[in-house]
Design a protein around this motif. Structure first.
Motif, PDB file in Angstrom:
ATOM      1  N   GLN A  41       0.937  -1.144   0.006  1.00 20.43           N
ATOM      2  CA  GLN A  41      -0.071   0.000  -0.025  1.00 20.43           C
ATOM      3  C   GLN A  41       0.830   1.315  -0.095  1.00 20.43           C
ATOM      4  N   SER A  42       1.965   1.040  -0.530  1.00 25.45           N
ATOM      5  CA  SER A  42       3.222   2.319  -0.554  1.00 25.45           C
ATOM      6  C   SER A  42       3.679   2.468  -1.704  1.00 25.45           C
ATOM      7  N   VAL A  43       3.887   3.784  -1.746  1.00 23.35           N
ATOM      8  CA  VAL A  43       4.549   4.418  -3.075  1.00 23.35           C
ATOM      9  C   VAL A  43       5.890   4.934  -2.603  1.00 23.35           C
ATOM     10  N   GLU A  44       7.232   4.654  -3.035  1.00 27.77           N
ATOM     11  CA  GLU A  44       8.381   4.906  -2.737  1.00 27.77           C
ATOM     12  C   GLU A  44       9.216   5.290  -3.792  1.00 27.77           C
ATOM     13  N   ILE A  45       9.957   6.665  -3.674  1.00 27.53           N
ATOM     14  CA  ILE A  45      10.781   7.355  -4.369  1.00 27.53           C
ATOM     15  C   ILE A  45      12.155   7.056  -3.826  1.00 27.53           C
ATOM     16  N   PHE A  46      13.060   7.064  -4.902  1.00 28.23           N
ATOM     17  CA  PHE A  46      14.598   6.883  -4.331  1.00 28.23           C
ATOM     18  C   PHE A  46      15.443   7.338  -5.286  1.00 28.23           C
ATOM     19  N   SER A  47      16.545   7.838  -5.053  1.00 30.72           N
ATOM     20  CA  SER A  47      17.774   7.897  -5.895  1.00 30.72           C
ATOM     21  C   SER A  47      18.322   6.774  -6.145  1.00 30.72           C
ATOM     22  N   ILE A  48      18.929   6.841  -7.308  1.00 33.73           N
ATOM     23  CA  ILE A  48      19.818   5.664  -8.073  1.00 33.73           C
ATOM     24  C   ILE A  48      21.143   6.107  -8.415  1.00 33.73           C
ATOM     25  N   ARG A  49      22.402   5.480  -7.727  1.00 35.32           N
ATOM     26  CA  ARG A  49      23.561   6.100  -7.909  1.00 35.32           C
ATOM     27  C   ARG A  49      24.598   4.694  -8.055  1.00 35.32           C
ATOM     28  N   PRO A  50      25.480   4.741  -8.925  1.00 36.29           N
ATOM     29  CA  PRO A  50      26.765   3.566  -8.803  1.00 36.29           C
ATOM     30  C   PRO A  50      27.245   3.491  -7.310  1.00 36.29           C
ATOM     31  N   ARG A  51      27.788   2.324  -7.128  1.00 32.79           N
ATOM     32  CA  ARG A  51      28.569   2.319  -5.710  1.00 32.79           C
ATOM     33  C   ARG A  51      29.782   2.875  -5.808  1.00 32.79           C
ATOM     34  N   ARG A  72      -9.042   5.513   6.254  1.00 32.06           N
ATOM     35  CA  ARG A  72      -9.072   6.802   6.603  1.00 32.06           C
ATOM     36  C   ARG A  72      -9.021   7.563   5.091  1.00 32.06           C
ATOM     37  N   GLY A  73      -8.877   6.799   4.182  1.00 32.21           N
ATOM     38  CA  GLY A  73      -9.013   7.655   2.839  1.00 32.21           C
ATOM     39  C   GLY A  73      -7.572   8.634   2.737  1.00 32.21           C
ATOM     40  N   LEU A  74      -6.567   8.413   3.175  1.00 30.98           N
ATOM     41  CA  LEU A  74      -5.606   9.147   3.123  1.00 30.98           C
ATOM     42  C   LEU A  74      -4.233   8.506   2.939  1.00 30.98           C
ATOM     43  N   TRP A  75      -3.020   9.308   2.524  1.00 31.82           N
ATOM     44  CA  TRP A  75      -1.589   8.902   2.524  1.00 31.82           C
ATOM     45  C   TRP A  75      -1.053   9.427   3.455  1.00 31.82           C
ATOM     46  N   LYS A  76      -0.340   8.510   4.426  1.00 33.05           N
ATOM     47  CA  LYS A  76       0.730   9.092   5.238  1.00 33.05           C
ATOM     48  C   LYS A  76       2.242   9.445   4.482  1.00 33.05           C
ATOM     49  N   VAL A  77       2.707  10.395   4.998  1.00 31.47           N
ATOM     50  CA  VAL A  77       3.781  10.909   4.239  1.00 31.47           C
ATOM     51  C   VAL A  77       5.108  10.558   5.107  1.00 31.47           C
ATOM     52  N   TYR A  78       6.160  10.098   4.614  1.00 29.92           N
ATOM     53  CA  TYR A  78       7.466   9.775   5.378  1.00 29.92           C
ATOM     54  C   TYR A  78       8.590  10.430   4.599  1.00 29.92           C
ATOM     55  N   TRP A  79       9.776  10.383   5.399  1.00 25.61           N
ATOM     56  CA  TRP A  79      10.920  10.753   4.901  1.00 25.61           C
ATOM     57  C   TRP A  79      12.042  10.062   5.453  1.00 25.61           C
ATOM     58  N   PRO A  91       5.731  18.594   8.478  1.00 25.35           N
ATOM     59  CA  PRO A  91       5.088  19.958   7.808  1.00 25.35           C
ATOM     60  C   PRO A  91       3.723  19.404   7.318  1.00 25.35           C
ATOM     61  N   ARG A  92       3.785  18.244   7.007  1.00 23.24           N
ATOM     62  CA  ARG A  92       2.553  17.666   6.295  1.00 23.24           C
ATOM     63  C   ARG A  92       2.575  16.162   6.376  1.00 23.24           C
ATOM     64  N   PRO A  93       2.045  15.591   7.563  1.00 27.80           N
ATOM     65  CA  PRO A  93       2.464  14.186   7.736  1.00 27.80           C
ATOM     66  C   PRO A  93       1.154  13.316   7.146  1.00 27.80           C
ATOM     67  N   GLU A  94      -0.025  13.976   6.547  1.00 32.52           N
ATOM     68  CA  GLU A  94      -0.972  13.336   5.905  1.00 32.52           C
ATOM     69  C   GLU A  94      -1.361  14.113   4.542  1.00 32.52           C
ATOM     70  N   VAL A  95      -1.693  13.427   3.477  1.00 28.30           N
ATOM     71  CA  VAL A  95      -2.342  14.309   2.568  1.00 28.30           C
ATOM     72  C   VAL A  95      -3.454  13.356   1.937  1.00 28.30           C
ATOM     73  N   LYS A  96      -4.443  13.926   1.149  1.00 26.49           N
ATOM     74  CA  LYS A  96      -5.553  13.194   0.727  1.00 26.49           C
ATOM     75  C   LYS A  96      -5.475  12.570  -0.542  1.00 26.49           C
ATOM     76  N   ARG A  97      -4.318  13.168  -1.340  1.00 25.05           N
ATOM     77  CA  ARG A  97      -4.241  12.443  -2.933  1.00 25.05           C
ATOM     78  C   ARG A  97      -2.779  12.163  -2.925  1.00 25.05           C
ATOM     79  N   LEU A  98      -2.589  11.091  -3.791  1.00 25.50           N
ATOM     80  CA  LEU A  98      -1.173  10.660  -4.181  1.00 25.50           C
ATOM     81  C   LEU A  98      -0.434  11.783  -4.965  1.00 25.50           C
ATOM     82  N   GLU A  99      -1.136  12.378  -5.597  1.00 25.02           N
ATOM     83  CA  GLU A  99      -0.392  13.738  -6.352  1.00 25.02           C
ATOM     84  C   GLU A  99       0.086  14.709  -5.321  1.00 25.02           C
ATOM     85  N   ALA A 100      -0.827  15.049  -4.114  1.00 22.21           N
ATOM     86  CA  ALA A 100      -0.401  15.932  -3.293  1.00 22.21           C
ATOM     87  C   ALA A 100       0.842  15.629  -2.532  1.00 22.21           C
TER      88      ALA A 100
END
Length: 115
Positions: A41-51, A72-79, A91-100
């Motif tokens: 149920q998660s969407v993750e974003i990451f950087s990719i680099r050579p070792r 709850r119909g919302l997305w919890k935001v993590y870093w 600053p914004r631990p939850e958003v209603k939409r993935l686009e947000a």
């Protein structure tokens, strides 16, 4: 509870659009790129680099994650902090939409996701 097949396809499409807009120029991508995935149920974003000690191995460094809470119909935001643990993005631990969520990551006003 995991996302439905329809929700996964929609999330992948939205994520792909974000990546197309934010990836570095093609000439830089062998040294630094941006990736993402939908898992559970998660969407993750990451950087990719050579070792650094073996450039033939590519490493993923997590930057941002949103987890859908269906009840709850919302997305919890993590870093990802330096302690290599996911922390709520205060600053914004939850958003209603993935686009947000993707807007937050793209703007990165506090330098939490990509420094």
């Amino acid at each position: 509870m995991a996302l439905s097949e329809f929700e996964i396809k929609r999330a992948e499409k939205v994520l792909q659009g974000f990546l197309e807009r934010h990836r570095p120029p093609a000439a830089i991508r062998p040294r630094l790129d941006l990736g993402g995935r939908v898992s559970g149920q998660s969407v993750e974003i990451f950087s990719i680099r050579p070792r650094y000690d073996d450039p033939s191995i590519r490493m993923e460094t997590p930057a941002a994650k949103a987890t859908y809470v269906k009840s709850r119909g919302l997305w919890k935001v993590y870093w990802m902090r330096a302690d290599l643990k996911w922390h709520a993005y205060r600053p914004r631990p939850e958003v209603k939409r993935l686009e947000a969520f993707l807007e937050l990551v793209g703007e990165d006003p506090d330098g939490c996701f990509f420094g």
